[in-house]
Design a protein around this motif. Structure first.
Motif, PDB file in Angstrom:
ATOM      1  N   PHE A  42      16.638  14.625  34.768  1.00 12.55           N
ATOM      2  CA  PHE A  42      16.256  13.060  34.221  1.00 12.55           C
ATOM      3  C   PHE A  42      15.442  12.686  35.231  1.00 12.55           C
ATOM      4  N   LEU A  43      14.806  11.652  34.661  1.00 16.17           N
ATOM      5  CA  LEU A  43      13.950  10.744  35.212  1.00 16.17           C
ATOM      6  C   LEU A  43      14.666   9.395  35.459  1.00 16.17           C
ATOM      7  N   ILE A  44      14.842   8.607  36.668  1.00 16.98           N
ATOM      8  CA  ILE A  44      15.110   7.298  36.770  1.00 16.98           C
ATOM      9  C   ILE A  44      14.188   6.125  36.888  1.00 16.98           C
ATOM     10  N   ASP A  45      14.269   5.276  35.918  1.00 17.85           N
ATOM     11  CA  ASP A  45      13.354   4.065  35.967  1.00 17.85           C
ATOM     12  C   ASP A  45      14.105   3.082  36.490  1.00 17.85           C
ATOM     13  N   ALA A  46      14.163   2.568  37.785  1.00 16.20           N
ATOM     14  CA  ALA A  46      14.881   1.674  38.628  1.00 16.20           C
ATOM     15  C   ALA A  46      14.404   0.244  37.919  1.00 16.20           C
ATOM     16  N   GLU A  47      13.457  -0.073  37.271  1.00  9.33           N
ATOM     17  CA  GLU A  47      12.869  -1.485  36.911  1.00  9.33           C
ATOM     18  C   GLU A  47      13.188  -1.691  35.470  1.00  9.33           C
ATOM     19  N   ASN A  48      14.015  -0.714  35.049  1.00  9.76           N
ATOM     20  CA  ASN A  48      14.486  -1.074  33.499  1.00  9.76           C
ATOM     21  C   ASN A  48      15.925  -1.579  33.682  1.00  9.76           C
ATOM     22  N   GLY A  49      16.024  -2.782  33.559  1.00  8.26           N
ATOM     23  CA  GLY A  49      17.391  -3.475  33.409  1.00  8.26           C
ATOM     24  C   GLY A  49      17.926  -3.714  34.615  1.00  8.26           C
ATOM     25  N   SER A  50      19.230  -4.112  34.745  1.00  6.93           N
ATOM     26  CA  SER A  50      19.756  -4.543  36.059  1.00  6.93           C
ATOM     27  C   SER A  50      20.155  -3.128  36.882  1.00  6.93           C
ATOM     28  N   CYS A  51      20.504  -2.060  36.161  1.00  5.04           N
ATOM     29  CA  CYS A  51      20.937  -0.766  36.856  1.00  5.04           C
ATOM     30  C   CYS A  51      20.014   0.132  36.623  1.00  5.04           C
ATOM     31  N   GLY A  52      18.801  -0.039  36.021  1.00  8.52           N
ATOM     32  CA  GLY A  52      17.862   0.924  35.882  1.00  8.52           C
ATOM     33  C   GLY A  52      18.161   1.579  34.371  1.00  8.52           C
ATOM     34  N   ALA A  53      17.425   2.766  34.167  1.00  8.90           N
ATOM     35  CA  ALA A  53      17.265   3.510  32.688  1.00  8.90           C
ATOM     36  C   ALA A  53      17.171   5.003  33.233  1.00  8.90           C
ATOM     37  N   LEU A  54      17.766   5.921  32.443  1.00  9.54           N
ATOM     38  CA  LEU A  54      17.610   7.465  32.663  1.00  9.54           C
ATOM     39  C   LEU A  54      16.643   7.873  31.330  1.00  9.54           C
ATOM     40  N   GLN A  55      15.933   8.661  31.806  1.00 13.42           N
ATOM     41  CA  GLN A  55      14.963   9.187  30.422  1.00 13.42           C
ATOM     42  C   GLN A  55      15.088  10.829  30.767  1.00 13.42           C
ATOM     43  N   ALA A  56      15.077  11.624  29.586  1.00 14.40           N
ATOM     44  CA  ALA A  56      15.131  12.992  29.662  1.00 14.40           C
ATOM     45  C   ALA A  56      14.632  13.455  28.234  1.00 14.40           C
ATOM     46  N   HIS A  57      14.544  14.959  27.850  1.00  8.07           N
ATOM     47  CA  HIS A  57      14.314  15.183  26.690  1.00  8.07           C
ATOM     48  C   HIS A  57      15.229  16.389  26.223  1.00  8.07           C
ATOM     49  N   VAL A  58      15.531  16.716  24.948  1.00  8.93           N
ATOM     50  CA  VAL A  58      16.275  17.779  24.717  1.00  8.93           C
ATOM     51  C   VAL A  58      15.613  18.488  23.523  1.00  8.93           C
ATOM     52  N   ALA A  59      15.868  19.679  23.530  1.00  2.65           N
ATOM     53  CA  ALA A  59      15.519  20.774  22.283  1.00  2.65           C
ATOM     54  C   ALA A  59      15.703  20.066  21.027  1.00  2.65           C
ATOM     55  N   ARG A  60      14.695  20.283  20.228  1.00  3.30           N
ATOM     56  CA  ARG A  60      15.076  19.758  18.915  1.00  3.30           C
ATOM     57  C   ARG A  60      16.043  20.498  18.226  1.00  3.30           C
TER      58      ARG A  60
END
Length: 208
Positions: A42-60
């Motif tokens: 995962f990536l952490i985006d600390a600036e996205n919302g009050s707690c941040g957001a996580l981003q990732a990808h999965v196999a189709r």
């Protein structure tokens, strides 16, 4: 999770640090088939919302992105440094024998809602940021531009983006805080001697 007050880690910057340094998270979802767990970097985006957001990808080919519903509550678990602690490492044990084994660790529970992004722009951005984060220490970091465009487009077509919009972060750092100083030092020295420098350093910092 069970969270005694002395082990609670409320500082967002510390929780983000653990996520960045130990970015393979366990995504726990509840589907029609029951509980599912997927292990994703995962990536952490600390600036996205009050707690941040996580981003990732999965196999189709991974059915999880079809099995979740937009906005479903999910949990992502990140494990930091960890290791076994022997009572033999405590000086106090050899005086009273009133010590027991334990396990020290850092963990973050990231609660949020899941959102699927089946679009090339989002996926490309996630792959680019993951690559930069994990290639940074290489002498010649790999970059997406190193791959032929047609090959890269084909590979990107095989994955789907996942975003977790965080609503709550729980942190736990169980690092012998409740032990006397000499026992903590004994455990730290033993860990260093066995090559577990990460856990030893975390215990030193907590002691300070």
């Amino acid at each position: 999770m069970y969270l005694p007050k002395q082990f609670a880690e409320p500082r967002l910057e510390e929780l983000y640090r653990i996520i960045r340094e130990h970015s393979l998270g366990m995504l726990v979802t509840h589907t029609a088939a029951g509980l599912e767990a997927n292990h994703l970097p995962f990536l952490i985006d600390a600036e996205n919302g009050s707690c941040g957001a996580l981003q990732a990808h999965v196999a189709r080919a991974n059915p999880i992105w079809r099995e979740v519903t937009e906005g479903d509550p999910v949990l992502v678990v990140f494990r930091g440094v960890q290791g076994y602690i022997s009572p033999n490492w405590y000086p106090g044990k050899h005086e009273t024998h009133r010590r027991v084994p334990t396990w020290n660790y850092e963990v973050v529970h990231a609660h949020g809602t899941v959102h699927v992004h089946d679009d090339e722009k989002f996926v490309r951005g996630v792959v680019a940021r993951l690559t930069r984060q994990h290639e940074v220490e290489e002498a010649q970091p790999w970059k997406m531009g190193d791959a032929p465009p047609d090959f890269l487009a084909e590979q990107l077509g095989h994955i789907v983006g996942i975003e977790i919009r965080l609503t709550r972060l729980e942190g736990k750092r169980k690092l012998n805080q409740h032990h006397e100083a000499r026992d903590r030092e004994g455990a730290i020295c033993a860990l260093e001697g066995r090559g577990n420098h990460g856990l030893a350093l975390a215990m030193k910092e907590t002691a300070r």
